[in-house]
Design an enzyme around this catalytic site. Structure first.
Site, mmCIF file in Angstrom:
data_model
loop_
_atom_site.group_PDB
_atom_site.id
_atom_site.type_symbol
_atom_site.label_atom_id
_atom_site.label_comp_id
_atom_site.label_asym_id
_atom_site.label_seq_id
_atom_site.Cartn_x
_atom_site.Cartn_y
_atom_site.Cartn_z
ATOM 1 N N ARG A 260 0.840 -1.194 0.000
ATOM 2 C CA ARG A 260 0.000 0.000 0.000
ATOM 3 C C ARG A 260 0.877 1.246 0.000
ATOM 4 O O ARG A 260 1.745 1.401 0.854
ATOM 5 C CB ARG A 260 -0.942 0.012 1.208
ATOM 6 C CG ARG A 260 -1.898 -1.171 1.168
ATOM 7 C CD ARG A 260 -2.917 -1.161 2.261
ATOM 8 N NE ARG A 260 -3.669 -2.419 2.254
ATOM 9 C CZ ARG A 260 -4.621 -2.739 3.124
ATOM 10 N NH1 ARG A 260 -4.949 -1.891 4.070
ATOM 11 N NH2 ARG A 260 -5.239 -3.899 3.036
ATOM 12 N N ARG A 275 2.323 0.631 10.469
ATOM 13 C CA ARG A 275 1.961 1.239 9.181
ATOM 14 C C ARG A 275 3.148 1.151 8.224
ATOM 15 O O ARG A 275 4.044 1.991 8.255
ATOM 16 C CB ARG A 275 1.522 2.690 9.374
ATOM 17 C CG ARG A 275 0.246 2.818 10.206
ATOM 18 C CD ARG A 275 -0.206 4.264 10.330
ATOM 19 N NE ARG A 275 -1.351 4.371 11.192
ATOM 20 C CZ ARG A 275 -2.623 4.228 10.809
ATOM 21 N NH1 ARG A 275 -2.884 3.962 9.532
ATOM 22 N NH2 ARG A 275 -3.611 4.339 11.671
ATOM 23 N N GLU A 347 -6.124 -1.573 15.538
ATOM 24 C CA GLU A 347 -6.764 -2.465 14.566
ATOM 25 C C GLU A 347 -5.793 -3.549 14.090
ATOM 26 O O GLU A 347 -4.658 -3.252 13.729
ATOM 27 C CB GLU A 347 -7.266 -1.672 13.357
ATOM 28 C CG GLU A 347 -7.929 -2.532 12.292
ATOM 29 C CD GLU A 347 -8.039 -1.838 10.957
ATOM 30 O OE1 GLU A 347 -8.079 -2.533 9.928
ATOM 31 O OE2 GLU A 347 -8.059 -0.584 10.918
ATOM 32 N N SER A 350 -10.043 -6.461 9.907
ATOM 33 C CA SER A 350 -11.364 -5.975 9.513
ATOM 34 C C SER A 350 -12.097 -7.134 8.865
ATOM 35 O O SER A 350 -11.563 -7.769 7.952
ATOM 36 C CB SER A 350 -11.264 -4.815 8.523
ATOM 37 O OG SER A 350 -10.858 -3.637 9.171
ATOM 38 N N ARG A 389 1.382 -6.865 12.524
ATOM 39 C CA ARG A 389 0.739 -6.304 13.718
ATOM 40 C C ARG A 389 0.592 -7.374 14.799
ATOM 41 O O ARG A 389 0.671 -7.060 15.996
ATOM 42 C CB ARG A 389 -0.621 -5.704 13.353
ATOM 43 C CG ARG A 389 -0.494 -4.475 12.462
ATOM 44 C CD ARG A 389 -1.803 -3.732 12.296
ATOM 45 N NE ARG A 389 -1.602 -2.546 11.472
ATOM 46 C CZ ARG A 389 -2.430 -1.502 11.440
ATOM 47 N NH1 ARG A 389 -3.520 -1.505 12.189
ATOM 48 N NH2 ARG A 389 -2.172 -0.467 10.668
#
Length: 422
Positions: A260, A275, A347, A350, A389
């Site tokens: 990303r 990130r 987070e 999802s 993560r």
């Protein structure tokens, strides 16, 4: 693709539900385009009816010995007028398709109201935030002190927002995604090892394009993109297919790196594993009959929670409000793991139901019974979990006073029997 029938048949209700997302989507533009399209098609049908009526006159006129030149001239003029309408209808169709491609999914009726992540609703918690009787450290300090995270070398190779794992750090990353895949395959998911590159049609099929083009790594001089998640190839496995009902639900899992371009807000979470431009992820994915999809969403979320519970990591489940939903999502649960280094939940997954939004774009349908008209499936997916993560959460929650990291029991076999990283 947005279901055009929702706008045509339930315009006001659909407008109100989309308004919950926040922006003004200018749905009146759709109404104007659709009205103009219907008018043009009506004109065309009227002309075709006159053309058919005229053509039926010709045999009778010829039989009566009368002149047919006027009728023939009228038919020619009608044919030219009909032909002149075709590019106008085609232009409106293209404009409508572009409009619908840029329209997000309608939030499910159970999605909480709200504009930002501050309005998300906590559903449940598992475990209690980890407490220490010593000065605990964030995972980036632990990782560098142990020599298992090397951001400086990663920056030398690729620039900022990348990570190089060394030794036990690399082994931990591999152990985590191997454990995840073993759990998911034991729960009935078929393991897939897909391409890490997808073309534009596949990216459009999941709603990554045109919405997120600025976030994607586009390979120059090609129409290929590095995938931002395994959701992209998994969804496109059955693109343009009609499935038998007895194949549903389809359940896939896959490990892939994810890429990303935009790795979060500037200045936020700039250190460590949270990130990054490249990160590992295990994805779980389902194709479901529409009437079962929300039960399947609960089951898929439970499968993601199972990983966190087996690892002994405290977390909470949050229902995203309408304003915080992703472009293609009808409903989303975020799983947020406790991170002592941040002293907050972060987070880590999802889990979403897209209903028919992706299947319309990708052309994935099923027949409820032999001979039935094909209907669109519902697509669902979830991170189970973001591997980096998870590694960060393990390092922070399992750190010990001497700076070492205890290995969660379920990962010991994947770590070659090692119980501590020191």
């Amino acid at each position: 693709m947005f279901d055009i029938k929702l706008l045509r048949d339930n315009f006001d209700e659909t407008k109100a539900r989309l308004a919950a997302r926040g922006p003004d989507f200018e749905l009146e533009k759709f109404a104007d385009l659709d009205k103009r399209r219907r008018e043009l098609l009506g004109e065309s049908e009227t002309m075709k009816a006159r053309q058919n009526a005229a053509s039926k006159q010709i045999p009778a006129l010829k039989k009566a010995g009368e002149d047919t030149s006027a009728v023939m001239a009228e038919m020619k003029e009608l044919a030219e007028q009909i032909k002149a309408l075709e590019p106008k209808v085609r232009a409106i169709d293209e404009e409508l398709e572009t409009f619908l491609m840029n329209l997000p999914n309608v939030p499910h009726e159970s999605v909480p109201a709200g504009a930002t992540e501050a309005d998300n609703v906590e559903i449940r918690k598992w475990g209690e935030p980890t407490q220490f009787d010593f000065a605990h450290k964030p995972h980036w300090d632990l990782g560098e002190a142990l020599g298992i995270l090397d951001p400086a070398t990663a920056a030398k190779i690729a620039g900022a927002r990348f990570m190089l794992f060394r030794g036990a750090g690399a082994r931990l990353e591999r152990a985590i995604f191997s454990f995840m895949l073993d759990r998911h395959t034991a729960n009935g998911y078929e393991e897939i090892y897909p391409p890490f590159i997808a073309h534009r049609r596949s990216m459009e099929g999941v709603g990554q394009l045109p919405d997120k083009e600025g976030m994607l790594f586009h390979l120059s001089d090609t129409d290929y993109f590095l995938i931002p998640t395994a959701e992209t190839p998994l969804t496109n496995i059955h693109r343009e297919e009609i499935l038998d009902s007895d194949r549903l639900p389809v359940k896939y899992c896959a490990y892939t790196p994810s890429f990303r371009k935009e790795a979060g807000a500037a200045g936020r979470d700039t250190r460590g594993l949270i990130r990054l431009h490249q990160f590992d992820k295990v994805e779980i994915f389902k194709l479901s009959r529409p009437e079962n999809s929300y039960a399947e969403l609960e089951a898929l979320t439970a499968d993601a929670e199972d990983i966190l519970q087996k690892l002994g990591l405290p977390y909470r489940v949050v229902a995203l409000c309408a304003g915080d939903l992703g472009f293609a999502n009808a409903k989303t649960y975020d799983l947020e793991v406790w991170m002592p280094g941040y002293e907050r939940y972060v987070e880590i997954s999802s889990c979403s139901n897209y209903e028919t939004f992706q299947s319309r774009r990708a052309g994935i349908r099923f027949r409820a019974n032999p001979g039935d008209k094909p209907a669109f499936v519902h697509t669902l997916n979830g991170s189970a979990l973001a591997v980096g993560r998870t590694a960060a959460a393990i390092m922070e929650n399992y750190q010990q006073a001497d700076g070492s990291i205890k290995v969660p029991d379920v990962l010991v076999p994947y770590m070659g029997g090692a119980t501590v990283i020191s």
